[in-house]
Motif scaffolding. Structure first.
Motif, PDB file in Angstrom:
ATOM      1  N   ALA A   1     -17.368 -67.807  77.916  1.00 36.24           N
ATOM      2  CA  ALA A   1     -17.633 -66.501  78.514  1.00 36.24           C
ATOM      3  C   ALA A   1     -18.585 -66.641  79.694  1.00 36.24           C
ATOM      4  O   ALA A   1     -18.406 -65.996  80.721  1.00 36.24           O
ATOM      5  CB  ALA A   1     -18.201 -65.544  77.474  1.00 36.24           C
ATOM      6  N   ALA A   2     -19.579 -67.490  79.569  1.00 34.40           N
ATOM      7  CA  ALA A   2     -20.543 -67.672  80.651  1.00 34.40           C
ATOM      8  C   ALA A   2     -19.886 -68.346  81.848  1.00 34.40           C
ATOM      9  O   ALA A   2     -20.187 -68.024  82.992  1.00 34.40           O
ATOM     10  CB  ALA A   2     -21.730 -68.493  80.167  1.00 34.40           C
ATOM     11  N   GLU A   3     -18.973 -69.277  81.602  1.00 36.88           N
ATOM     12  CA  GLU A   3     -18.302 -69.960  82.696  1.00 36.88           C
ATOM     13  C   GLU A   3     -17.338 -69.042  83.434  1.00 36.88           C
ATOM     14  O   GLU A   3     -17.151 -69.167  84.631  1.00 36.88           O
ATOM     15  CB  GLU A   3     -17.546 -71.174  82.168  1.00 36.88           C
ATOM     16  N   SER A   4     -16.697 -68.117  82.718  1.00 32.22           N
ATOM     17  CA  SER A   4     -15.702 -67.259  83.350  1.00 32.22           C
ATOM     18  C   SER A   4     -16.299 -65.963  83.902  1.00 32.22           C
ATOM     19  O   SER A   4     -15.568 -65.149  84.430  1.00 32.22           O
ATOM     20  CB  SER A   4     -14.605 -66.914  82.346  1.00 32.22           C
ATOM     21  N   GLN A   5     -17.600 -65.789  83.806  1.00 31.10           N
ATOM     22  CA  GLN A   5     -18.237 -64.566  84.291  1.00 31.10           C
ATOM     23  C   GLN A   5     -18.131 -64.501  85.810  1.00 31.10           C
ATOM     24  O   GLN A   5     -18.375 -65.479  86.515  1.00 31.10           O
ATOM     25  CB  GLN A   5     -19.696 -64.543  83.860  1.00 31.10           C
ATOM     26  N   HIS A   6     -17.748 -63.330  86.322  1.00 24.99           N
ATOM     27  CA  HIS A   6     -17.568 -63.156  87.765  1.00 24.99           C
ATOM     28  C   HIS A   6     -18.836 -62.574  88.374  1.00 24.99           C
ATOM     29  O   HIS A   6     -19.416 -61.646  87.847  1.00 24.99           O
ATOM     30  CB  HIS A   6     -16.394 -62.210  88.030  1.00 24.99           C
ATOM     31  N   HIS A   7     -19.238 -63.133  89.481  1.00 23.49           N
ATOM     32  CA  HIS A   7     -20.396 -62.628  90.220  1.00 23.49           C
ATOM     33  C   HIS A   7     -19.916 -62.029  91.532  1.00 23.49           C
ATOM     34  O   HIS A   7     -18.921 -62.469  92.096  1.00 23.49           O
ATOM     35  CB  HIS A   7     -21.390 -63.753  90.501  1.00 23.49           C
ATOM     36  N   THR A   8     -20.640 -61.042  92.025  1.00 25.86           N
ATOM     37  CA  THR A   8     -20.280 -60.416  93.288  1.00 25.86           C
ATOM     38  C   THR A   8     -20.436 -61.424  94.410  1.00 25.86           C
ATOM     39  O   THR A   8     -21.483 -62.029  94.576  1.00 25.86           O
ATOM     40  CB  THR A   8     -21.165 -59.194  93.563  1.00 25.86           C
ATOM     41  N   GLY A   9     -19.364 -61.596  95.162  1.00 24.81           N
ATOM     42  CA  GLY A   9     -19.368 -62.548  96.263  1.00 24.81           C
ATOM     43  C   GLY A   9     -19.429 -61.825  97.600  1.00 24.81           C
ATOM     44  O   GLY A   9     -19.489 -60.594  97.667  1.00 24.81           O
ATOM     45  N   PRO A  10     -19.387 -62.581  98.678  1.00 25.62           N
ATOM     46  CA  PRO A  10     -19.449 -61.985 100.014  1.00 25.62           C
ATOM     47  C   PRO A  10     -18.304 -61.003 100.274  1.00 25.62           C
ATOM     48  O   PRO A  10     -18.498 -59.996 100.955  1.00 25.62           O
ATOM     49  CB  PRO A  10     -19.362 -63.185 100.953  1.00 25.62           C
ATOM     50  N   ALA A  11     -17.115 -61.289  99.732  1.00 31.38           N
ATOM     51  CA  ALA A  11     -15.978 -60.395  99.962  1.00 31.38           C
ATOM     52  C   ALA A  11     -16.221 -59.025  99.342  1.00 31.38           C
ATOM     53  O   ALA A  11     -15.915 -57.994  99.954  1.00 31.38           O
ATOM     54  CB  ALA A  11     -14.703 -61.005  99.398  1.00 31.38           C
ATOM     55  N   GLU A  12     -16.778 -58.999  98.129  1.00 33.61           N
ATOM     56  CA  GLU A  12     -17.060 -57.718  97.487  1.00 33.61           C
ATOM     57  C   GLU A  12     -18.158 -56.952  98.215  1.00 33.61           C
ATOM     58  O   GLU A  12     -18.117 -55.736  98.306  1.00 33.61           O
ATOM     59  CB  GLU A  12     -17.432 -57.911  96.013  1.00 33.61           C
ATOM     60  N   VAL A  13     -19.139 -57.667  98.737  1.00 35.43           N
ATOM     61  CA  VAL A  13     -20.210 -57.018  99.504  1.00 35.43           C
ATOM     62  C   VAL A  13     -19.616 -56.346 100.744  1.00 35.43           C
ATOM     63  O   VAL A  13     -19.976 -55.210 101.088  1.00 35.43           O
ATOM     64  CB  VAL A  13     -21.312 -58.037  99.882  1.00 35.43           C
ATOM     65  N   VAL A  14     -18.677 -57.029 101.392  1.00 38.96           N
ATOM     66  CA  VAL A  14     -17.984 -56.426 102.537  1.00 38.96           C
ATOM     67  C   VAL A  14     -17.215 -55.190 102.087  1.00 38.96           C
ATOM     68  O   VAL A  14     -17.192 -54.167 102.775  1.00 38.96           O
ATOM     69  CB  VAL A  14     -17.042 -57.457 103.207  1.00 38.96           C
ATOM     70  N   GLY A  15     -16.587 -55.259 100.906  1.00 38.43           N
ATOM     71  CA  GLY A  15     -15.860 -54.111 100.370  1.00 38.43           C
ATOM     72  C   GLY A  15     -16.768 -52.918 100.122  1.00 38.43           C
ATOM     73  O   GLY A  15     -16.392 -51.779 100.433  1.00 38.43           O
ATOM     74  N   TYR A  16     -17.953 -53.171  99.577  1.00 38.71           N
ATOM     75  CA  TYR A  16     -18.903 -52.070  99.367  1.00 38.71           C
ATOM     76  C   TYR A  16     -19.341 -51.464 100.700  1.00 38.71           C
ATOM     77  O   TYR A  16     -19.455 -50.246 100.833  1.00 38.71           O
ATOM     78  CB  TYR A  16     -20.136 -52.550  98.595  1.00 38.71           C
ATOM     79  N   GLY A  17     -19.591 -52.309 101.681  1.00 38.48           N
ATOM     80  CA  GLY A  17     -19.969 -51.806 103.003  1.00 38.48           C
ATOM     81  C   GLY A  17     -18.857 -50.995 103.642  1.00 38.48           C
ATOM     82  O   GLY A  17     -19.094 -49.925 104.206  1.00 38.48           O
ATOM     83  N   LEU A  18     -17.623 -51.493 103.529  1.00 37.76           N
ATOM     84  CA  LEU A  18     -16.475 -50.768 104.063  1.00 37.76           C
ATOM     85  C   LEU A  18     -16.289 -49.427 103.358  1.00 37.76           C
ATOM     86  O   LEU A  18     -16.036 -48.407 104.004  1.00 37.76           O
ATOM     87  CB  LEU A  18     -15.210 -51.614 103.925  1.00 37.76           C
ATOM     88  N   ALA A  19     -16.465 -49.419 102.050  1.00 40.25           N
ATOM     89  CA  ALA A  19     -16.353 -48.160 101.299  1.00 40.25           C
ATOM     90  C   ALA A  19     -17.411 -47.164 101.765  1.00 40.25           C
ATOM     91  O   ALA A  19     -17.125 -45.975 101.934  1.00 40.25           O
ATOM     92  CB  ALA A  19     -16.499 -48.425  99.801  1.00 40.25           C
ATOM     93  N   GLY A  20     -18.624 -47.642 101.987  1.00 40.81           N
ATOM     94  CA  GLY A  20     -19.679 -46.759 102.479  1.00 40.81           C
ATOM     95  C   GLY A  20     -19.358 -46.181 103.839  1.00 40.81           C
ATOM     96  O   GLY A  20     -19.533 -44.978 104.082  1.00 40.81           O
ATOM     97  N   LEU A  21     -18.847 -47.025 104.735  1.00 36.47           N
ATOM     98  CA  LEU A  21     -18.478 -46.534 106.069  1.00 36.47           C
ATOM     99  C   LEU A  21     -17.334 -45.528 106.001  1.00 36.47           C
ATOM    100  O   LEU A  21     -17.352 -44.511 106.694  1.00 36.47           O
ATOM    101  CB  LEU A  21     -18.079 -47.706 106.963  1.00 36.47           C
ATOM    102  N   VAL A  22     -16.337 -45.810 105.164  1.00 36.69           N
ATOM    103  CA  VAL A  22     -15.207 -44.892 105.031  1.00 36.69           C
ATOM    104  C   VAL A  22     -15.684 -43.548 104.465  1.00 36.69           C
ATOM    105  O   VAL A  22     -15.272 -42.484 104.934  1.00 36.69           O
ATOM    106  CB  VAL A  22     -14.101 -45.500 104.151  1.00 36.69           C
ATOM    107  N   LEU A  23     -16.553 -43.596 103.466  1.00 40.35           N
ATOM    108  CA  LEU A  23     -17.035 -42.349 102.860  1.00 40.35           C
ATOM    109  C   LEU A  23     -17.906 -41.550 103.820  1.00 40.35           C
ATOM    110  O   LEU A  23     -17.778 -40.327 103.911  1.00 40.35           O
ATOM    111  CB  LEU A  23     -17.781 -42.639 101.568  1.00 40.35           C
ATOM    112  N   VAL A  24     -18.779 -42.227 104.544  1.00 39.79           N
ATOM    113  CA  VAL A  24     -19.644 -41.510 105.490  1.00 39.79           C
ATOM    114  C   VAL A  24     -18.823 -40.991 106.669  1.00 39.79           C
ATOM    115  O   VAL A  24     -18.913 -39.819 107.032  1.00 39.79           O
ATOM    116  CB  VAL A  24     -20.808 -42.408 105.970  1.00 39.79           C
ATOM    117  N   GLY A  25     -18.015 -41.867 107.271  1.00 41.71           N
ATOM    118  CA  GLY A  25     -17.203 -41.458 108.413  1.00 41.71           C
ATOM    119  C   GLY A  25     -16.152 -40.430 108.037  1.00 41.71           C
ATOM    120  O   GLY A  25     -15.988 -39.405 108.710  1.00 41.71           O
ATOM    121  N   GLY A  26     -15.441 -40.684 106.952  1.00 43.55           N
ATOM    122  CA  GLY A  26     -14.424 -39.734 106.500  1.00 43.55           C
ATOM    123  C   GLY A  26     -15.023 -38.432 106.024  1.00 43.55           C
ATOM    124  O   GLY A  26     -14.455 -37.359 106.226  1.00 43.55           O
ATOM    125  N   GLY A  27     -16.181 -38.514 105.397  1.00 40.28           N
ATOM    126  CA  GLY A  27     -16.850 -37.300 104.929  1.00 40.28           C
ATOM    127  C   GLY A  27     -17.350 -36.440 106.070  1.00 40.28           C
ATOM    128  O   GLY A  27     -17.371 -35.215 105.985  1.00 40.28           O
TER     129      GLY A  27
END
Length: 78
Positions: A15-41
């Motif tokens: 379980a410890a070996e297969s645990q997923h950690h947030t990587g650079p791609a997910e951080v970009v996804g969170y940033g993109l989601a924030g921009l879409v929500l702010v801009g779209g909102g």
């Protein structure tokens, strides 16, 4: 995926070996989601900032960024 014998105490290691950690791609996804929500909102308040679409946009952006990041790294076989 193959079936292997599991010995006592091995479950925690697996379980410890297969645990997923947030990587650079997910951080970009969170940033993109924030921009879409702010801009779209700012432009389309009601259709974007509601209880269904807002969370769906976040999940979609982070999942898509993680998928693309895995494909670029060549890590996922899914």
């Amino acid at each position: 995926m193959s079936v292997t014998e599991i010995r006592p105490g091995q479950e925690a290691e697996s379980a410890a070996e297969s645990q997923h950690h947030t990587g650079p791609a997910e951080v970009v996804g969170y940033g993109l989601a924030g921009l879409v929500l702010v801009g779209g909102g700012a432009l389309w308040t009601t259709p974007v900032l509601n209880w269904l679409v807002g969370p769906a946009i976040c999940v979609l952006c982070v999942a898509a960024a993680g998928f693309v990041g895995d494909r670029v790294r060549g890590g996922s076989d899914a």
